[in-house]
Design an enzyme around this catalytic site. Structure first.
Site, PDB file in Angstrom:
ATOM      1  N   LYS A  16      26.402   1.012  54.267  1.00  0.00           N
ATOM      2  CA  LYS A  16      25.376  -0.624  54.433  1.00  0.00           C
ATOM      3  C   LYS A  16      26.885  -1.799  54.344  1.00  0.00           C
ATOM      4  O   LYS A  16      26.052  -2.999  54.590  1.00  0.00           O
ATOM      5  CB  LYS A  16      25.491   0.267  52.948  1.00  0.00           C
ATOM      6  CG  LYS A  16      25.388  -1.391  51.736  1.00  0.00           C
ATOM      7  CD  LYS A  16      25.347  -0.790  50.309  1.00  0.00           C
ATOM      8  CE  LYS A  16      25.233  -2.167  49.542  1.00  0.00           C
ATOM      9  NZ  LYS A  16      24.462  -1.839  48.610  1.00  0.00           N
ATOM     10  N   GLU A  46      36.170   5.690  57.663  1.00  0.00           N
ATOM     11  CA  GLU A  46      36.067   6.612  58.157  1.00  0.00           C
ATOM     12  C   GLU A  46      34.922   6.511  59.136  1.00  0.00           C
ATOM     13  O   GLU A  46      34.701   7.273  60.017  1.00  0.00           O
ATOM     14  CB  GLU A  46      35.280   7.777  56.970  1.00  0.00           C
ATOM     15  CG  GLU A  46      36.801   7.919  56.130  1.00  0.00           C
ATOM     16  CD  GLU A  46      36.821   7.079  55.214  1.00  0.00           C
ATOM     17  OE1 GLU A  46      36.219   6.305  54.738  1.00  0.00           O
ATOM     18  OE2 GLU A  46      36.837   7.638  54.130  1.00  0.00           O
ATOM     19  N   GLY A  62      24.722   2.339  47.395  1.00  0.00           N
ATOM     20  CA  GLY A  62      24.568   3.315  48.824  1.00  0.00           C
ATOM     21  C   GLY A  62      24.476   4.154  48.182  1.00  0.00           C
ATOM     22  O   GLY A  62      23.309   5.196  49.078  1.00  0.00           O
ATOM     23  N   ARG A  63      24.741   4.411  47.185  1.00  0.00           N
ATOM     24  CA  ARG A  63      24.003   6.497  46.428  1.00  0.00           C
ATOM     25  C   ARG A  63      22.717   6.261  46.374  1.00  0.00           C
ATOM     26  O   ARG A  63      21.687   7.816  45.858  1.00  0.00           O
ATOM     27  CB  ARG A  63      24.945   6.520  45.494  1.00  0.00           C
ATOM     28  CG  ARG A  63      25.197   6.209  44.291  1.00  0.00           C
ATOM     29  CD  ARG A  63      25.902   6.098  43.041  1.00  0.00           C
ATOM     30  NE  ARG A  63      26.696   5.496  42.413  1.00  0.00           N
ATOM     31  CZ  ARG A  63      27.044   3.940  42.100  1.00  0.00           C
ATOM     32  NH1 ARG A  63      28.228   3.995  43.075  1.00  0.00           N
ATOM     33  NH2 ARG A  63      27.318   3.359  41.664  1.00  0.00           N
ATOM     34  N   GLU A  92      29.355   9.047  40.659  1.00  0.00           N
ATOM     35  CA  GLU A  92      29.754   7.948  41.429  1.00  0.00           C
ATOM     36  C   GLU A  92      29.443   7.131  40.461  1.00  0.00           C
ATOM     37  O   GLU A  92      29.797   5.695  40.091  1.00  0.00           O
ATOM     38  CB  GLU A  92      29.966   7.682  42.175  1.00  0.00           C
ATOM     39  CG  GLU A  92      30.317   5.789  42.984  1.00  0.00           C
ATOM     40  CD  GLU A  92      30.443   5.683  44.529  1.00  0.00           C
ATOM     41  OE1 GLU A  92      31.340   6.477  45.187  1.00  0.00           O
ATOM     42  OE2 GLU A  92      28.864   5.596  45.161  1.00  0.00           O
ATOM     43  N   HIS A 124      26.400  35.519  41.862  1.00  0.00           N
ATOM     44  CA  HIS A 124      27.518  36.110  42.339  1.00  0.00           C
ATOM     45  C   HIS A 124      29.201  34.814  42.551  1.00  0.00           C
ATOM     46  O   HIS A 124      29.741  35.466  43.625  1.00  0.00           O
ATOM     47  CB  HIS A 124      27.459  36.796  44.325  1.00  0.00           C
ATOM     48  CG  HIS A 124      26.322  37.700  43.293  1.00  0.00           C
ATOM     49  ND1 HIS A 124      26.130  38.722  42.968  1.00  0.00           N
ATOM     50  CD2 HIS A 124      24.527  37.559  43.915  1.00  0.00           C
ATOM     51  CE1 HIS A 124      24.849  39.522  43.640  1.00  0.00           C
ATOM     52  NE2 HIS A 124      23.945  38.394  43.531  1.00  0.00           N
ATOM     53  N   LYS A 135      41.192   3.937  48.488  1.00  0.00           N
ATOM     54  CA  LYS A 135      41.389   3.589  49.986  1.00  0.00           C
ATOM     55  C   LYS A 135      42.589   2.037  50.410  1.00  0.00           C
ATOM     56  O   LYS A 135      42.619   2.535  51.290  1.00  0.00           O
ATOM     57  CB  LYS A 135      40.013   2.236  50.135  1.00  0.00           C
ATOM     58  CG  LYS A 135      38.921   3.194  50.036  1.00  0.00           C
ATOM     59  CD  LYS A 135      37.528   1.901  50.026  1.00  0.00           C
ATOM     60  CE  LYS A 135      36.419   2.853  49.664  1.00  0.00           C
ATOM     61  NZ  LYS A 135      34.520   1.788  49.343  1.00  0.00           N
TER      62      LYS A 135
END
Ligand code: F6P
Length: 613
Positions: free
Chosen positions: A258, A264, A318-319, A405, A436, A561
């Site tokens: 965005k 990263e 973003g999400r 978030e 399990h 950050k």
């Protein structure tokens, strides 16, 4: 300072009481006029500033917990009328929430709470493009990303739907060209592999949808052997995994960010740019790299042809961006635009349902209110997302971001510190794998409300002639059994009647009374995946609206950050100039020094090295 809005509210309330008690009617009229002016000035502010936990419906629900504590799901489940009232269906999706620790009265109290929180008004504000993300001064319009062409949705006085469709049409055209081989790589070969670079919202949603569609017969046929991978982590191991077995000649890289500043993603983008240009020459980048971003200037600066950039807008969080080019471009390259369009239509079906259905029959609203009941009143902070299909293995990781978030906040939208915990801790695994793994804790340890998601028709049925049931029925036996095991439990008396040794009875007892809800989908294809996504997105918004927080900002990710950038500077100075570690606390200094000493063989002036795997 934190309590400033509440102080004003209290002051006006006290002042009104004072006026009513004045002996002189003329004074009462005079002061009442003054109060009206004061109220008008602060009306909007007060409406927002009043914490939901200060309202009578919240307090009423708090008191109601004692009543619910006297019940057990074992008994509640015998009331068929109650159970019937807690089941509904919309467009093929069946919801059963009868295994929640609620009675009919609880639900009406929750609807009253929704009213006190101005839930309907807030939903309308979102759909109307108001700047409900107040700390970033933005509208929240992911619903516009899947609106039909003729819909009008305004943000800042402009209908955004034509812009959305312009980009969708561009994606359709571009992905068709890549898929039919009319867009080829620098050496003339067709681009059959795609690596989408992005992190967080620029990764998790598209990965979830990709995983859901991979085994869908229509989508997998349409993929026709093409491959789509996601490079998210800045860990070079993730680079190695992504490029392993791929040839730059036949690979298209989609950089998804965005902001186009995420550390990263940008390092991974530079890494794959190097991977392409070292193999094919720098001129190959324009054929092998495209971008999705709101920041088209930075895309161009990076060296990607602006014609090969696919835009989205700051009114898409973003999400919440999987329905923008963020998801639609990589998924259309893989499955074709027509499959992805069905996904958008599924999400749209839930948007319309959410916007127009009364709360009593509104799936995202009901789910949101039940979450609030579980978190804020019954005190269960976590939620397990348990889809009974491997195709939804990436649902929980995606919802983790959307939910945590969005709603992991400590203050109200007005900045008032919350006197209650907002947000849910989300985790999950597909059944039966989770059974399990962590179900032991869910059955006999902590109480974790569970979302069971089942699919009627498997994407990939298997029948074996001599088996008792087919493979999907075997899976679904567990989907139907687990909610009852949680709700009913097993009593010591039952165990005694089964002649269980007395020393084992405490260990084999299940308290039960553990809430869950069940969502049953007719199938899992692109359309249903879109529905599921929108159900969760809106459910999370409902929770935030009622808690009175801003579900659309994410300031909590910033501090880490900025500290990382301080460490980055130190690593640079130490590696290049041999500077010692300075300016950190004792612990970080020790750890950093140890790391640098133990990796002293890292060259200070390296030549380019890419993973060879
Ligand atoms: O983790 C923080 C965050 O800002 C997320 O909200 C976002 O989805 C992610 O980083 C990636 O951001 P971008 O798409 O700008 O690279």
């Amino acid at each position: 300072m934190d309590d400033y809005p509440r102080t004003i509210a209290n002051f006006i309330r006290e002042f009104s009481n004072f006026i009513q008690n004045l002996p002189n009617i003329r004074l009462q009229i005079y002061f009442s006029f003054f109060t009206i002016v004061l109220r008008n000035i602060f009306f909007n502010h007060l409406q927002m500033a009043t914490l939901i936990s200060d309202t009578a419906p919240w307090k009423d629900l708090k008191a109601h917990v004692a009543e619910i504590d006297k019940t057990h799901l074992r008994d509640l489940m015998t009331d068929a009328e109650r159970c019937k009232s807690m089941m509904l269906e919309f467009d093929g999706i069946f919801l059963d929430y009868s295994r929640q620790r609620t009675i009919v009265d609880t639900m009406s109290k929750l609807f009253t709470l929704a009213e006190a929180a101005h839930l309907k008004e807030k939903i309308n504000s979102m759909f109307n493009g108001e700047h409900i993300n107040s700390t970033e001064n933005r509208s929240v319009l992911h619903v516009a990303l899947r609106a039909s062409k003729d819909t009008v949705i305004n943000s800042d006085g402009k209908n955004v739907v034509p812009d959305v469709w312009q980009v969708l049409d561009k994606i359709r055209e571009f992905s068709d060209k890549v898929r039919n081989g009319s867009w080829v790589g620098a050496t003339g070969k067709a681009l059959t592999n795609v690596i989408a670079i992005g992190i967080g919202g620029s990764f998790l949603g598209p990965l979830f949808v990709h995983t859901a569609l991979q085994t869908d017969p229509e989508a997998s046929k349409s993929a026709g052997g093409r491959q789509l991978r996601f490079l998210a982590n800045v860990d070079p191991v993730d680079v190695a995994r992504n490029i392993s077995g791929f040839d730059p000649e036949t690979t298209l890289v989609v950089v998804v960010s965005k902001t186009f500043t995420t550390a990263e993603t940008m390092l991974n983008a530079r890494t794959l740019r190097e991977w392409i240009s070292s193999a094919l020459g720098p001129q190959a980048v324009s054929k092998h790299m495209v971008a999705v971003s709101t920041n088209l200037k930075l895309v161009e600066k990076f060296g990607i042809d602006p014609n090969n950039a696919f835009a989205f807008w700051d009114w898409v969080g973003g999400r919440y961006s999987v329905c923008s080019a963020v998801g639609v471009l990589p998924l259309s390259l893989q499955y074709g635009f027509s499959v992805v369009e069905k996904f958008l239509k599924g999400a749209r079906s839930i948007d319309q349902h959410f916007q127009s259905t009364p709360f009593e029959d509104n799936i995202p609203v009901l789910l949101g209110l039940l979450s609030i009941w579980n978190v804020s009143f019954l005190g269960y902070p976590a939620r397990a997302i348990l889809p009974y299909t491997q195709a939804l293995e990436k649902l929980a990781p995606h919802i983790q971001q959307v939910s945590m978030e969005s709603n992991g906040k400590g203050v109200s939208i007005d900045g008032v510190r919350l006197p209650f915990e907002a947000g849910e801790i989300d985790f999950g695994e597909p059944g039966t794998n989770g059974q399990h793994s962590f179900y032991q804790l869910i059955h006999q340890g902590r109480v974790i409300p569970c979302d069971f998601i089942g699919i009627v028709k498997s994407q990939q049925p298997v029948y074996l002639r001599d088996e008792v049931v087919n493979n999907h029925d075997e899976l679904m036996s567990n989907f139907f059994a687990q909610p009852d095991a949680l709700a009913y439990g097993k009593t010591p008396e039952q165990l005694q009647s089964e002649n269980v040794a007395s020393h084992l009875i405490p260990h084999k007892t299940f308290s039960g009374n553990r809430p869950s809800l069940s969502l049953l989908l007719p199938s899992l294809d692109a359309y249903r995946t879109g529905q599921l996504l929108a159900i969760y997105e809106h459910r999370i918004a409902v929770e935030g609206f009622v808690w009175g927080i801003n579900s659309f900002d994410q300031w909590g990710v910033e501090l880490g950050k900025s500290l990382a950038s301080q460490v980055r500077k130190q690593l640079h100075a130490s590696r290049k100039k041999g500077e010692s570690v300075e300016g950190f606390n004792f612990s970080t200094t020790k750890l950093l020094t140890r790391y640098l000493e133990a990796s002293a063989d890292v060259p200070s002036e390296p030549t380019t090295l890419l993973p060879k795997i």
